[in-house]
Scaffold this active site. Sequence first.
Site, short mmCIF file in Angstrom:
data_model
loop_
_atom_site.label_atom_id
_atom_site.label_comp_id
_atom_site.label_asym_id
_atom_site.label_seq_id
_atom_site.Cartn_x
_atom_site.Cartn_y
_atom_site.Cartn_z
N ARG A 231 0.84 -1.19 0.00
CA ARG A 231 0.00 0.00 0.00
C ARG A 231 0.88 1.25 0.00
O ARG A 231 1.90 1.30 0.72
CB ARG A 231 -0.94 0.02 1.21
CG ARG A 231 -2.13 -0.92 1.09
CD ARG A 231 -3.07 -0.48 -0.04
NE ARG A 231 -4.26 -1.31 -0.17
CZ ARG A 231 -4.37 -2.36 -0.98
NH1 ARG A 231 -3.31 -2.73 -1.70
NH2 ARG A 231 -5.50 -3.03 -1.08
N ASP A 255 4.91 -0.57 -6.83
CA ASP A 255 3.67 -0.87 -7.56
C ASP A 255 2.51 -0.06 -7.01
O ASP A 255 1.43 -0.05 -7.60
CB ASP A 255 3.36 -2.37 -7.47
CG ASP A 255 2.18 -2.76 -8.35
OD1 ASP A 255 2.20 -2.40 -9.55
OD2 ASP A 255 1.24 -3.41 -7.86
N GLU A 260 -3.08 7.32 -4.90
CA GLU A 260 -3.22 6.81 -6.27
C GLU A 260 -4.68 6.70 -6.70
O GLU A 260 -4.97 6.56 -7.90
CB GLU A 260 -2.57 5.43 -6.39
CG GLU A 260 -3.27 4.35 -5.57
CD GLU A 260 -2.56 3.01 -5.63
OE1 GLU A 260 -3.24 2.01 -5.90
OE2 GLU A 260 -1.34 2.96 -5.41
N HIS A 292 -0.08 -0.33 -9.83
CA HIS A 292 -0.85 -1.25 -8.97
C HIS A 292 -1.32 -2.46 -9.77
O HIS A 292 -2.51 -2.78 -9.83
CB HIS A 292 -2.04 -0.52 -8.34
CG HIS A 292 -2.49 -1.15 -7.04
ND1 HIS A 292 -3.04 -0.42 -6.01
CD2 HIS A 292 -2.48 -2.43 -6.60
CE1 HIS A 292 -3.36 -1.21 -5.01
NE2 HIS A 292 -3.02 -2.45 -5.34
#
Length: 326
Positions: A231, A255, A260, A292
């Site tokens: 996260r 990632d 986001e 992500h």
Amino acid sequence: MKITIYNCRSDEAEYLEGFRRKHGVELFATKESPTAETVGLADGCECVSIITTPMDETLLKTYRDAGIRFLSTRSIGYDHIDLKAAEQLGLHIGNVSYSPNSVADYTVMMMLMAVRKVKAILLRSANQDYSLRGVKGMEMHNLTVGVIGTGRIGRTVLQNLTGFGCRLLAYDLYPNDSVRKIAEYVTLPELLKQSDLITLHMPATRENHHMINRDTIAQMKDGVILINSARGSLIDTDDFLDAVENGKIGGAALDVVENEAGLYYNDLKCDIMKNRGLAVLKSYPNVLVTPHMAFYTNQAVSDMVENSIRSCILFSKGEKNPWQVV
């Protein structure tokens, strides 16, 4: 039993007919997000399935008042849902589990790309610069790798790493006996101090918000490599940017990033980036940023959809539900 599935993507929809027959439920899929305006799409349901839409107290109350008793998010993380408000409203919340190999495999890929400076190599070779200056990498067997969080994904990452011959350290509030067979549990300060490469694998909570910050970065080795497929809120972006620019952090693969939501999974190529931290991160040749995607495999998507449906069924029947968090 009817379940409304919000934000249903085409890649998820392909599994619905099979799961409808398998579990004997009525599934209503919509591309719409759960909002006050779309609450009517859940008429006749006591359970709904969502994904990453932020659910604050006002929106949760709207769904509670419409007769919804259980809300299942098709994700492991549930930091987009106000759990405290849900509990006060008497609204129950569940997450899902899915193949840990999806994120674990991707994490190891990011590790290899970071230690071998693949982003810089690709950027240069795209301009026909095939020189060697600045792109000498490292070998995994020479590194100490620290895994923070040894749940299903963290454990799988550690298992994957056993084939590389690197020294493995682990930290978790709740140590796991199977991990002890392949890694050494240490305190968090010791892991930060000893690791050449650190990877994060825990859900976002109030307690671990910005756990990677100026103070914890200072405890790390100079030139440490950081991987985050968990996260974005685990890392203080401003402190991280400073550490990359002063050389304390030698490389990273991310990632996930802070704030986001509203960016990832949308086509924004003609828009101004409304996340300055992400825009700056993408400019660094030693920081790989992906949108992500670590979870995104056929197996994981199938698991996410089916386990959300199963969770709703278990709640409706009043049976033990391994995914219920509130």
